[in-house]
Enzyme design. Structure first.
Site, PDB file in Angstrom:
ATOM      1  CB  SER A 263       2.316  -0.220   8.966  1.00 24.44           C
ATOM      2  OG  SER A 263       0.900  -0.355   9.024  1.00 24.44           O
ATOM      3  CG  ASP A 264       2.022  -3.061   2.778  1.00 24.69           C
ATOM      4  OD1 ASP A 264       0.777  -2.967   2.690  1.00 24.69           O
ATOM      5  OD2 ASP A 264       2.738  -3.434   1.833  1.00 24.69           O
ATOM      6  CD1 TRP A 265      -4.767  -2.699   5.366  1.00 26.17           C
ATOM      7  CD2 TRP A 265      -3.102  -1.341   4.766  1.00 26.17           C
ATOM      8  NE1 TRP A 265      -5.273  -1.412   5.255  1.00 26.17           N
ATOM      9  CE2 TRP A 265      -4.275  -0.560   4.896  1.00 26.17           C
ATOM     10  CE3 TRP A 265      -1.916  -0.700   4.402  1.00 26.17           C
ATOM     11  CZ2 TRP A 265      -4.305   0.802   4.673  1.00 26.17           C
ATOM     12  CZ3 TRP A 265      -1.939   0.672   4.182  1.00 26.17           C
ATOM     13  CH2 TRP A 265      -3.122   1.402   4.315  1.00 26.17           C
TER      14      TRP A 265
END
Length: 735
Positions: A263-265
């Site tokens: 995931s992106d943050w």
């Protein structure tokens, strides 16, 4: 002679045996990895397997100590390894041994049109990541340049999917040969920063497959990338980080991706969707997970305790979890559990040389009236260097791609070192204010006073070099927000006009990752686009300005004359930026030069455009006129002659169009290119091979690619708007 023949035969035999055994060993090794994963899975508890699927700190996931399974450590990229971040928050850890080489931004790499440099870039940044003990480098980025207002365009590879595909594959291979996983991002349709966390993108299947997915597909199928990062935005009502269409059907089924989806943050939003729709490793959902509230703790991420609860209650099958753990273990055997992993290097001369080479080769000369450039470095003249960007550090800022460079040569310093005989005087001219992520802080300096000082300096000079453009502050080239206007900020347009009143000999050197409006372009002598060039910025710029390096960069995206000439903006707010909830990609496949060509809207500077200090002629252009669909390739040959006075490099670009089609087509699309170095007075032959299947369009009526038979036009030139010859060819059914 007889003994020599025997020796050669023995040598060939030994070589074949050793090579065969080596290949077999590699094949066995891959089988053994799967066998080892099979043996490890039963040893892991349900809790341990779940723990592997989410973060334990800002940039790591936990290992399983009792089994010797290591933690996974990652770092932001893609232009260099980011400085060390605190365990639980975004503050820097203030280490003294995390200074690195800053490489040019990926827009610069794309503008080289040189896949060999992409490989060198990947090897170098991969070595630095390995030295810093990173297992995953969070890059490169291949989102398509759709609007010049996107704050993150500087991290990507331009508007054309073919160019991005050809440049990303060698980059990935270079990184991963160091035992470090590349992580291609942001999958997919993350083409603006405004409302990025929730904006829902509606785009046709055809535009999705033809424009926005090809570089990701190439990264998976050709680059064999080991990890991919999900994006923040939504696609058809579902967040892209856990999107059933993008992650399950396309990425993992159609493309057979065997790596890890990260995931992106903060891009994860739902436990069951994350579990079922492709996410393997959740990062950044909480910001201070060990010390703050329960909902911020790592064990309360969506793929942590809530996931564990659903597994225990039978709501999610354990096989779903096992697939994620298999992928994570596979990544480990490729990285931190590999027995053949090199040690890495950092800040060495070779990396500095690569950074400088990419920077100088990526600089694009856009205008050069009366040969303003190059400037003779031995001449005793007075050069006025005007502009904050001549001295401002530009490796910092911009969001997650900011870097802690061991050294950064400013343009002013680079010119001072190279132009020893010249008198160089500098005036700031304008000021941007402090660089604070997520905030716009105006400068406290007197703008009018700065302008007056610059005009006075310019009036005393033989030559004026104006260093302007953008920087990496918020609402410019920066993550987390888009630009708010197409023009230059901080009064630069007005300043240039004032400089021209006192000195007509003005050359503009732009530093940016985006196209900008140029109301002054007809009045200045020269325009040079220099990007964010990293540690060697000043030296590379001086190399080109002095003529030590002949510019050969080509634009990886179009510069429209005005914002509404851009396809996304021409349809109004429904297309960009949307209504804060939904946006519709109304232009479909007509992105960038495809739009300009097809709608006959002349750009300010075209995709693929870039001048040289010498002159090239592309001639003797030939191709096979009749091609069968069962054939694999179309071959184009040409002669490139250097008729000027400098050695230089030219990029032969091959575009293909289909004048009659059952669907709307762009006039032409890039399908091949080759960069060739030609000495003055010489001619070199170039051969470019096109894959016939690359001429297919995505047919929404059959949900598959369709290669139309019939007449096509091949366009050969050195820019999308500078075609030397058109060739008509025919694609027929069979022999």
């Amino acid at each position: 002679m007889k003994n020599l023949k025997i020796f050669l035969r023995l040598f060939i035999l030994v070589f074949v045996v050793v090579t065969t055994k080596s290949i077999q060993a590699q094949q066995i090794s891959n089988v053994e990895i799967n066998e080892k994963i099979d043996s490890i899975l039963p040893l892991l508890t349900l809790e341990e397997k779940v723990a592997m699927c989410h973060a334990q700190s800002k940039f790591s996931t936990p290992g399983i100590g009792r089994l010797g399974i290591p933690e996974i450590w990652m770092s932001d990229g893609p232009h260099g390894v980011r400085g060390e971040i605190n365990w639980d928050d975004w503050g820097y850890a203030d280490w003294t041994n995390d200074y690195i080489t800053a490489f040019p931004a990926l827009t610069c790499l794309a503008s080289t049109f040189n896949p060999n440099l992409a490989k060198a870039y990947g090897i170098s940044v991969g070595e630095e990541a390995r030295y810093r003990k990173k297992d995953i480098l969070l890059g490169p980025g291949v989102n398509i340049y759709r609007t010049p207002l996107n704050g993150r365009n500087f991290e990507y590879m331009g508007e054309d999917p073919f160019l991005a595909s050809k440049m990303v594959v060698p980059y990935i291979k270079g990184v991963q040969q160091n035992g470090v996983a590349a992580c291609v991002k942001h999958y997919a349709l993350n083409n603006q920063e405004l409302w990025r966390n929730h904006i829902n993108v509606e785009v046709s299947d055809r535009a999705l497959y033809e424009i926005y997915l090809p570089a990701f597909k190439a990264a998976v199928e050709e680059g064999q990338v080991w990890s991919i990062m999900g994006a923040y935005n939504q696609f058809r009502g579902q967040h892209t980080t856990h999107n059933e269409i993008l992650m399950n059907r396309i990425l993992k089924e159609d493309w057979a991706f065997d790596g890890v989806v990260i995931s992106d943050w903060g891009s994860t939003h739902h436990t069951k969707e994350a579990a079922l729709y492709g996410l393997d490793m959740e990062m950044g959902t909480g910001t201070d997970g060990l010390t703050s509230s329960t909902e911020n703790a790592y064990d309360y991420y969506y793929l942590a305790n809530p996931f564990l609860k659903m597994l225990k209650e039978g709501e999610i099958d354990e096989a779903v979890l096992d697939d994620k753990v298999r992928r994570i273990l596979r990544l480990m055997y490729r990285t931190n559990m590999s027995l053949n992993r090199p040690l890495g290097r950092i800040n060495n001369k070779e990396h500095i040389d690569v950074a400088r080479k990419i920077a100088s080769e990526g600089i694009v000369l856009l205008k050069n009236k009366k040969s303003f450039f190059p400037i003779n470095p031995n001449k005793e003249i007075t050069i006025a260097v005007i502009g904050e960007n001549a001295t401002k550090k530009l490796t910092i800022g911009g969001g997650s791609s900011e870097l802690k460079a061991k050294n950064e040569i400013s343009p002013l310093k680079g010119l001072q070192e190279r132009f020893k005989n010249a008198t160089i005087i500098h005036a700031m001219g304008y000021a941007s204010g402090p660089s604070v992520y997520g905030q716009v802080i105006p400068s406290k300096l007197d703008a009018l006073k700065l302008q007056k000082e610059a005009v006075e300096v310019a009036s005393k000079a033989d030559i004026v070099l104006f260093f302007g453009g953008l920087n990496k502050n918020h609402h410019q080239d920066c993550e987390g927000g888009d630009r708010e206007s197409f023009g230059l900020p901080f009064g630069q347009d007005e300043l240039i006009q004032e400089l021209l009143k006192v000195n007509k000999n003005v050359g503009v050197v732009l530093v940016s990752g985006n196209a900008v409006e140029m109301p002054w372009v007809e009045n200045v002598k020269a325009v040079m686009q220099t990007w964010y060039l990293g540690s060697e910025a000043g030296n590379a710029i001086a190399d080109v300005i002095s003529g030590d390096v002949n510019p050969s960069g080509k634009l990886p995206f179009s510069f429209p004359k005005k914002l509404n000439d851009n396809a996304a903006h021409s349809f109004g707010e429904v297309s960009y930026p949307g209504d804060s909830i939904n946006q519709y990609y109304k232009e479909g496949i007509l992105v960038g030069y495809r739009w300009h060509d097809t709608k006959n809207i002349k750009p300010l500077f075209a995709f693929g455009e870039g001048l040289s200090y010498t002159n090239f002629e592309i001639s003797k252009i030939e191709s096979n006129k009749k091609v069968y669909a069962t054939h694999e390739h179309i071959t184009i040959s040409a002669a490139v002659s250097n008729t000027g006075n400098f050695d230089g490099a030219e990029v032969v670009q091959v575009y293909v169009g289909k004048p009659t089609s059952k669907v709307e087509r762009a006039v032409k699309e890039l399908k091949g290119f080759q960069k060739v170095m030609v000495k003055k007075g010489e001619t070199k032959k170039v051969e470019i091979s096109l894959n016939v299947k690359d001429l297919a369009f995505y047919d929404e009526t059959i949900s598959d690619w369709n290669l139309e038979k019939g007449e096509y036009i091949i366009y050969v030139g050195n820019a999308s708007n500078n075609i030397s010859k058109e060739i008509n060819i025919s694609i027929q059914n069979e022999y």
